[in-house]
Structure formats: C-alpha cells, structure tokens
Write a protein that holds these residues in place. Structure first.
Motif, PDB file in Angstrom:
ATOM      1  N   ARG A  41     -47.316  55.732  34.849  1.00  0.00           N
ATOM      2  CA  ARG A  41     -46.931  57.144  35.140  1.00  0.00           C
ATOM      3  C   ARG A  41     -46.036  57.303  36.477  1.00  0.00           C
ATOM      4  NH1 ARG A  41     -50.836  61.742  32.899  1.00  0.00           N
ATOM      5  NH2 ARG A  41     -49.096  62.944  33.734  1.00  0.00           N
ATOM      6  N   LEU A  42     -46.449  56.603  37.467  1.00  0.00           N
ATOM      7  CA  LEU A  42     -46.005  56.527  38.658  1.00  0.00           C
ATOM      8  C   LEU A  42     -44.616  55.748  39.070  1.00  0.00           C
ATOM      9  CD1 LEU A  42     -49.358  56.928  40.772  1.00  0.00           C
ATOM     10  CD2 LEU A  42     -47.822  58.655  39.761  1.00  0.00           C
ATOM     11  N   GLY A  43     -44.269  54.942  37.841  1.00  0.00           N
ATOM     12  CA  GLY A  43     -42.908  54.379  38.155  1.00  0.00           C
ATOM     13  C   GLY A  43     -43.186  52.902  38.716  1.00  0.00           C
ATOM     14  N   PHE A  44     -44.249  52.342  38.858  1.00  0.00           N
ATOM     15  CA  PHE A  44     -44.515  51.314  39.699  1.00  0.00           C
ATOM     16  C   PHE A  44     -44.334  50.010  38.515  1.00  0.00           C
ATOM     17  CE2 PHE A  44     -47.048  47.385  40.749  1.00  0.00           C
ATOM     18  CZ  PHE A  44     -46.534  47.081  41.889  1.00  0.00           C
ATOM     19  N   ASP A  80     -52.376  52.752  49.678  1.00  0.00           N
ATOM     20  CA  ASP A  80     -53.363  52.106  50.159  1.00  0.00           C
ATOM     21  C   ASP A  80     -53.137  50.968  51.014  1.00  0.00           C
ATOM     22  OD1 ASP A  80     -54.962  53.908  49.160  1.00  0.00           O
ATOM     23  OD2 ASP A  80     -55.179  52.521  47.324  1.00  0.00           O
ATOM     24  N   ILE A 117     -31.255  47.653  34.539  1.00  0.00           N
ATOM     25  CA  ILE A 117     -31.800  47.041  35.326  1.00  0.00           C
ATOM     26  C   ILE A 117     -32.691  46.205  34.385  1.00  0.00           C
ATOM     27  CG2 ILE A 117     -31.659  48.716  37.144  1.00  0.00           C
ATOM     28  CD1 ILE A 117     -34.531  49.786  36.308  1.00  0.00           C
ATOM     29  N   THR A 118     -32.709  45.957  33.175  1.00  0.00           N
ATOM     30  CA  THR A 118     -33.520  45.052  32.425  1.00  0.00           C
ATOM     31  C   THR A 118     -34.930  45.669  31.923  1.00  0.00           C
ATOM     32  OG1 THR A 118     -34.411  43.661  33.671  1.00  0.00           O
ATOM     33  CG2 THR A 118     -32.156  43.146  33.078  1.00  0.00           C
ATOM     34  N   VAL A 119     -35.213  46.773  32.200  1.00  0.00           N
ATOM     35  CA  VAL A 119     -36.397  47.331  31.649  1.00  0.00           C
ATOM     36  C   VAL A 119     -36.680  47.607  30.327  1.00  0.00           C
ATOM     37  CG1 VAL A 119     -38.154  49.338  32.232  1.00  0.00           C
ATOM     38  CG2 VAL A 119     -36.957  48.103  34.055  1.00  0.00           C
ATOM     39  N   ASN A 138     -42.446  50.249  35.724  1.00  0.00           N
ATOM     40  CA  ASN A 138     -40.887  50.020  35.548  1.00  0.00           C
ATOM     41  C   ASN A 138     -40.181  49.343  36.799  1.00  0.00           C
ATOM     42  OD1 ASN A 138     -40.388  51.062  33.408  1.00  0.00           O
ATOM     43  ND2 ASN A 138     -39.405  52.873  33.889  1.00  0.00           N
ATOM     44  N   LYS A 139     -40.766  49.390  38.100  1.00  0.00           N
ATOM     45  CA  LYS A 139     -40.088  48.873  39.112  1.00  0.00           C
ATOM     46  C   LYS A 139     -40.407  47.219  39.096  1.00  0.00           C
ATOM     47  CE  LYS A 139     -39.882  48.246  44.073  1.00  0.00           C
ATOM     48  NZ  LYS A 139     -38.555  48.114  44.302  1.00  0.00           N
ATOM     49  N   VAL A 140     -41.699  46.865  38.784  1.00  0.00           N
ATOM     50  CA  VAL A 140     -42.102  45.465  38.520  1.00  0.00           C
ATOM     51  C   VAL A 140     -41.193  44.850  37.449  1.00  0.00           C
ATOM     52  CG1 VAL A 140     -43.970  43.808  38.154  1.00  0.00           C
ATOM     53  CG2 VAL A 140     -44.213  45.774  39.337  1.00  0.00           C
ATOM     54  N   LEU A 141     -40.849  45.838  36.332  1.00  0.00           N
ATOM     55  CA  LEU A 141     -40.426  45.092  35.389  1.00  0.00           C
ATOM     56  C   LEU A 141     -38.839  44.872  35.524  1.00  0.00           C
ATOM     57  CD1 LEU A 141     -41.659  47.393  32.219  1.00  0.00           C
ATOM     58  CD2 LEU A 141     -42.017  45.054  32.605  1.00  0.00           C
ATOM     59  N   SER A 142     -38.410  45.608  36.946  1.00  0.00           N
ATOM     60  CA  SER A 142     -37.047  45.024  36.999  1.00  0.00           C
ATOM     61  C   SER A 142     -36.840  44.002  38.073  1.00  0.00           C
ATOM     62  CB  SER A 142     -36.106  46.492  37.658  1.00  0.00           C
ATOM     63  OG  SER A 142     -36.986  46.513  38.894  1.00  0.00           O
ATOM     64  N   GLU A 147     -39.263  57.661  41.486  1.00  0.00           N
ATOM     65  CA  GLU A 147     -40.512  57.891  42.070  1.00  0.00           C
ATOM     66  C   GLU A 147     -41.037  57.244  43.159  1.00  0.00           C
ATOM     67  OE1 GLU A 147     -39.964  56.382  39.264  1.00  0.00           O
ATOM     68  OE2 GLU A 147     -40.604  57.595  37.348  1.00  0.00           O
ATOM     69  N   ILE A 180     -53.954  59.604  31.135  1.00  0.00           N
ATOM     70  CA  ILE A 180     -55.504  59.034  31.318  1.00  0.00           C
ATOM     71  C   ILE A 180     -56.499  59.138  30.466  1.00  0.00           C
ATOM     72  CG2 ILE A 180     -56.480  60.670  33.044  1.00  0.00           C
ATOM     73  CD1 ILE A 180     -56.007  57.159  33.894  1.00  0.00           C
ATOM     74  N   ARG A 183     -53.249  43.086  44.605  1.00  0.00           N
ATOM     75  CA  ARG A 183     -52.828  44.473  44.812  1.00  0.00           C
ATOM     76  C   ARG A 183     -53.745  45.378  44.054  1.00  0.00           C
ATOM     77  NH1 ARG A 183     -50.317  48.135  41.162  1.00  0.00           N
ATOM     78  NH2 ARG A 183     -49.742  50.120  42.073  1.00  0.00           N
ATOM     79  N   TRP A 196     -51.541  54.580  35.320  1.00  0.00           N
ATOM     80  CA  TRP A 196     -51.202  55.109  36.536  1.00  0.00           C
ATOM     81  C   TRP A 196     -49.942  54.328  36.930  1.00  0.00           C
ATOM     82  CZ3 TRP A 196     -51.977  59.705  37.417  1.00  0.00           C
ATOM     83  CH2 TRP A 196     -53.653  60.286  37.203  1.00  0.00           C
ATOM     84  N   THR A 251     -43.071  54.559  44.399  1.00  0.00           N
ATOM     85  CA  THR A 251     -43.935  53.412  43.880  1.00  0.00           C
ATOM     86  C   THR A 251     -44.660  52.649  44.917  1.00  0.00           C
ATOM     87  OG1 THR A 251     -41.965  51.891  43.846  1.00  0.00           O
ATOM     88  CG2 THR A 251     -42.234  53.119  41.973  1.00  0.00           C
ATOM     89  N   LEU A 271     -49.689  40.586  42.495  1.00  0.00           N
ATOM     90  CA  LEU A 271     -50.128  41.913  41.637  1.00  0.00           C
ATOM     91  C   LEU A 271     -51.650  41.687  41.672  1.00  0.00           C
ATOM     92  CD1 LEU A 271     -47.161  41.352  38.905  1.00  0.00           C
ATOM     93  CD2 LEU A 271     -47.836  43.352  40.818  1.00  0.00           C
ATOM     94  N   LYS A 310     -57.173  47.497  46.143  1.00  0.00           N
ATOM     95  CA  LYS A 310     -57.515  49.176  46.114  1.00  0.00           C
ATOM     96  C   LYS A 310     -58.997  49.442  46.177  1.00  0.00           C
ATOM     97  CE  LYS A 310     -53.588  50.501  43.137  1.00  0.00           C
ATOM     98  NZ  LYS A 310     -53.085  51.391  44.391  1.00  0.00           N
TER      99      LYS A 310
END
Lengths: 334, 303
Positions: free
Chosen positions: B130-133, A93, A53-55, B135-139, A87, B214, B21, B127, A89, B18, B25
């Motif tokens: 750690r929470l995987g966000f 909020d 996934i290119t990470v 990596n998600k954005v990197l994909s 996770e 943290i 976002r 965060w 993600t 982004l 918060k």
C-alpha cells in the motif's frame, strides 16, 4: 547525442483480460531530455511508468530503455534506472542515512562505496544536518528530497519521477524543480516525470505527452502544443474608426482577425514577434494603436482541448488520494 | 554520476538488507520489543498457574469424608493418602508425559507463539504494498525470490526468537527438563520450529501479498488461529479429545511440532520412531507450503 533513451512501441497493458489501462502507446524520449507525462487520473500514467520501470509486464507491444528491452532484459533496465515513487517509501523508523544505505543494498552496492555515496547524496539534497534523525521527524519536503536521494543511489542514467511535487508547498515545489533541472544540467540525466501540475510541466519539461483513456493524444514541446491551438491572441484597438481587418491579415503569421466589441482579436503564431509588426504596419498607414494585449495560450487550454477535462478536477481527485495515503502511513506506524 | 553500476552481484544480494529492515522494525522499537517479551510472561504466569492441573492431585486436596475415615485406622488412612497423592505423578505422567503441567504447556506456548508471530509478521507485506515500498523494491535489481524470502526469513527468525524467550521465561516458573534432555536437543527444537515457521510464513505471505486491505489477513488469521491452536496438543493431550477433534488434531502440523519438541525437552524417554514421524510430517508440511507460497507470491510479483 540524440539517440532515443526510452522508446515505447505499441506498449499495452490490459488488466484482467478486459480493462485496457494503456492502449498501444508510442513515444520516445531523447538523451538528456525532461519528458513529462500529463493526464487525468486513471489515464494510464502510473501503469505506463510501472511498465517502464519493470514493475508490471506489458500485455502487448514493447519498450526499451538505453536499448535494453523492458521485458527481456529487465535486470539491465533496473540497474540503469532510478525511481522516485509518488509515495513516501522511506522507512520511518530508520534514519535518512540508513534509508539510503538500504536502497544501496538493493542495488548490491558494496558498503564502503554506499557509505560515501550516501554522504554525497545527503549533501546534494541538503539533508546532511538531518542524516542521523529518524525519518518520522522529517517534513514532507525533506521526505521528498530523501526519496530523490534514494532514487539516485545507483547513479542512474534515466530517472523516473512519479508526481514528484504532489502535496508539496510552493517553495518546496520550486526547490524540487531546481533539483530536477540540476540533474539534467550537471549529470546529463534523462528524466521522465508524471505530473498533475500544468505550470510545472510547462516550466520544467522539454517535451510533454498528454495521455487520456490509455492513449497518447498529443506529444510535443510545451510551445508546440500551445501553438497547435492556433497561436497567441493579440487584442488591440485603434484611435480611428476604420476597418483594418484586411490590412492586419496581410501581416506574416497572422491567421485570423475578428472584430469583437470594437476590439480587434488577432490569432497569430509567435505573438510577441507579430505584435510589433502590426503596430508598425498600422503606423505606416497613419493608424494609432491605443491598446494592445498579448495572451499566450496556457497548457491548461491545451489540456482542456485534448482531454475535454479541466486539470483542476483531476488534481482535486489526486489530492484526496494523497490525504488518504498519509492517513494510512500514520496508521501503519502503530 | 555518469557511470552506471555494473558490478557483478550475487543472486541473493539484498536478502539480508530486506530481512534486517523487517527485524529492525521490531527490535529497534523498544515498546514493541518489551511488549512481545511481557506477553509470554502473562500467558505462562496466568494460564499456566490458573490451569495448574498437577495441583488438583496434591495430597492436601484429598479430604476423606468423616464416616469413611472412621472405618480406617490412622495408619491405613495415611497409607491411602500417600497412595492418592502418588496417583498425581502417575496420572500426570500418563496423560501429559510429564509431571509438570507448566512444562507441558510451555512447549505448547512455544509453538503457539511461533504460529502467532508468523501470522503477524506476514502482515507487513500489505503495508509495503500500500505504501509503495514493494513497487520501489520491484524496480531495483533485487530478485523477486529474494523479496519473498526476506519476508519469510524475518518472520521465521522473529518467531524462533519469541519461542526461545518463552522457554527462558518458563525456567524460573518451574519448567522441568525431561531425563532424556541434553543441550544438543535444543538444536532439534529449533530445527522443528524453523520448519514449521517457514511453512506457515510462506503461506501467510502468499495470502497477504494479494491483499490490499489489512482486514483480509486479519480475517484469515482469526479463522485459522483457533483450530490450529486448540485442535492441537498445545494445552491438552490429543488422546483426551473426542474422536472428531482427534482427527483434526492428527493432521495439524502444530501437533507434530509440539510433540517433537516435548520429546526433546520434557519427556523422560524419547520415542525415536515418533520423533522421526514428527520431523517427517513437519518437514513435508514446510516443503509443500513453502513451495506453494513462493510460487503464488512469485506469480503475483510477475504479473
């Protein structure tokens, strides 16, 4: 169509010059296939998925998705794939709807398109009634479904799911399987998933690769893998006290016949086909079968055979990390 | 779902999504938002009034000893009294550049708050990781630079807003603009704040993006906080400091930010040469740190 949608050749990732996480891995995934990646913790599943996934960048070797090189054409890859991470993600909020819009923004999808698509996707994962509720009020199953919806926002041709059912209850897991099957059936999507659950891989995947210590130890359909262990086991007993070993051995597909504790143990491929043949052959000779049972080897045995580990140990470890993760998410909320 | 998205995208798509976002918060959480507003009130109200240095020199606090008073006629005494109380403005003016300590401190607080806010905002990246966000954005096809910039931008915008709130709160507490103040100067103040926040948040994000815990950024922040704040002119003028502390304060970008802002807001006459130096120093600081920060973050994201 049977072209390779995902193709990995000698794919390797070495961290800090000495930790070989993925070691010259080769595999290919065909169009419309559900491909499962099975392996104990630390085997290299997530590192492999992160390269695809290119990470992460591969240290050596190459891989392509829909013909795009993951290193050189990573932007084309990113546009063509969807990712459902292990996770949760989604932003707690924000509402479910806002989360999907955020994901759409990351793909540069214009607002007028993404609003329509968010409604479609929320309907698909049955979250329409909760679209304006903040994600912090969602249950685990609802969050999973929201992650799935986010992963589909760019209408990917290939979807990557990392441990899609980790920590879910039985009903929610079954529901997730149905979504995965539906994606394949309705949209012809190619799915690549990692899982700890053997029964899940068995029920869901067209083909499975077992990875251990960064190397793929075996690839095949669940049935092929099970048969690679030598086939099904038919246990039977007969009324007469005669030796039928020679007689059974002559039957087609029978590989091995042993007598243990007055029972005959027959190893055979496609046991469900062989069993009636055995009964028929014995009846012709005047023998009466009194008991017969058929055991198919499960993926658990396959897994044990190839990795030398029981899947349960690995699953326990990963459950712990899932708990840790949830605890962290609670903290992050403060 | 059979067609893939190949709409041509700008290189910066996702930047606002982004950034927003991050900001959401903060502004969408009423408790957090109100608390961030209350904090400067407490600081200014408590510290600003407790340390009300100008009151030290007021006429009422000057009492002549009886034997001394006996040597003067009442007319002489009252002349002396008004001389001493006149000293107040003179000493305050020559020490702080303004007769109002709360004005002096409020500007220091603006910079101090900007520093704090950039530090805390930068922690969200830990965060996200750690929470995987992350990596998600990197994909997704969002550019790596946009991911970093969104963090920098949200921290900067938030800090600038906080600084503006301080200024607004200081007004009813007795903040007095200098004679040289024009509404246009506000632009200069925010340009200054923008530069310093940009540099600081780039630095913190480069540090934080590598932390999996943290605790690491917390420790770094605690270490940097004190020298950056107190070895600066935030609460006290640099020329009153011992030489070694002056040396530190003179390379502290926070001092230059504060000096620039004071020139624009509370001083009666602007020393344009010094203002130019302030802008040049803070600008160079921002350029160097932003470059370092983005290069380091970029490298990490492309591993």
């Amino acid at each position: 169509m049977s072209e390779d949608v995902i193709k990995a050749e000698g794919l390797t990732k070495i961290f800090n010059h000495n930790l070989v996480a993925v070691d010259h891995v080769n595999f290919s995934v065909k169009q419309g296939e559900i491909f499962g990646f099975l392996g104990p913790n630390g085997a290299g599943k997530t590192t492999t998925i992160n390269m695809l996934i290119t990470v992460l960048k591969p240290t050596e070797g190459r891989a392509s998705i829909l013909g795009y090189d993951i290193a050189k054409q990573n932007n084309d890859v990113r546009n063509a794939i969807g990712v459902v991470p292990q996770e949760y993600t989604a932003d707690e909020d924000l509402t479910g709807y806002e989360n999907i819009l955020l994901c759409a923004d990351l793909y540069g999808i214009p607002r007028e398109v993404s609003k329509k698509r968010a409604d479609e996707l929320l309907a698909l994962v049955e979250l329409t009634a909760f679209k304006d509720k903040k994600v912090q009020t969602y249950s685990g199953g609802m969050r999973r479904r929201l992650e799935l919806a986010c992963g589909l926002v760019n209408r990917p041709k290939v979807l990557f799911l990392d441990e899609p059912t980790l920590g879910l209850d039985v009903q929610t897991r079954a529901a997730t399987w149905n979504y995965v099957r539906m994606l394949k059936k309705e949209f012809g999507m190619t799915l690549f998933l990692t899982t700890h659950y053997l029964e899940e891989a068995d029920a869901l995947c067209d083909r499975i690769a077992i990875i251990d210590h960064g190397k793929i130890v075996v690839v095949g359909t669940p049935d092929e893998l099970k048969e690679s262990l030598g086939g099904d086991i038919i246990t039977l007993s007969i009324k007469q006290d005669v030796d039928i070993t020679g007689l059974v051995k002559k039957i087609e597909r029978v590989k091995e016949v042993k007598k243990e504790n007055g029972m005959y143990v027959v190893k055979s491929e496609s046991g469900e086909v062989t069993a009636p043949l055995i009964i028929e052959a014995l009846r012709k000779e005047g023998h009466v079968v009194t008991k017969l049972s058929l055991t198919k080897p499960t993926l658990n045995e396959v897994y044990l055979q190839y990795t030398g580990k029981s899947m349960r140990d690995a699953a326990d470890e990963s459950r712990e990390s899932a708990f840790a993760q949830r605890a962290m998410m609670r903290r992050s909320h403060m | 779902m059979s067609t893939s998205n190949n709409n041509s995208k700008s290189k910066t798509h996702g930047l606002w999504a982004l950034t927003n976002r991050e900001l959401k918060k903060w502004y969408k959480a009423p408790v957090v938002f109100v608390l961030t507003l209350i904090q400067p009130v407490l600081w200014l109200g408590l510290l600003g009034n407790a340390l009300n240095i100008s009151s030290l020199f007021s006429a009422s606090s000057i009492q002549f000893p009886a034997e001394l008073a006996a040597q003067f006629t009442p007319a002489q005494l009252s002349a002396l009294g008004s001389f001493f109380s006149g000293l107040q403005n003179q000493i305050m003016g020559s020490t702080f550049g303004t007769t109002s300590y709360i004005s002096f401190m409020a500007v220091g607080m603006m910079a101090f708050t900007a520093l704090f806010t950039t530090m805390f905002s930068g922690m969200s990246v830990v965060w996200d990781r750690r929470l995987g966000f992350l990596n998600k954005v990197l994909s997704t096809p969002v550019s790596r630079a946009v991911i970093i910039l969104s963090k920098v931008l949200s921290a900067t915008l938030r800090s600038m807003f906080q600084a503006a709130v301080i200024l607004l709160i200081a007004l009813p507490l007795g903040f007095a603009f200098g004679a040289a103040f024009t509404p246009l100067n506000i632009l200069g103040v925010f340009a200054m704040l923008f530069l310093v926040c940009l540099g600081l948040s780039s630095l913190f994000i480069a540090i934080n993006i590598r932390s999996t815990r943290i605790e690491t950024p917390m420790a770094v922040m605690n270490l940097l906080n004190l020298p950056l704040t107190f070895a600066s002119s935030a609460f006290f003028p640099i020329k009153q400091m011992p030489a070694w502390l002056q040396a530190v304060a003179n390379v502290n970008p926070i001092s230059y930010t504060i000096d620039g802002m004071r020139q624009l807001l509370i001083f009666d006459s602007i020393d344009f040469a010094q203002l130019a130096v302030d802008f040049a120093f803070v600008g160079a600081f921002a350029a160097v740190l932003t470059t370092i920060g983005i290069v380091f973050s970029w490298r990490f994201l492309n591993k």
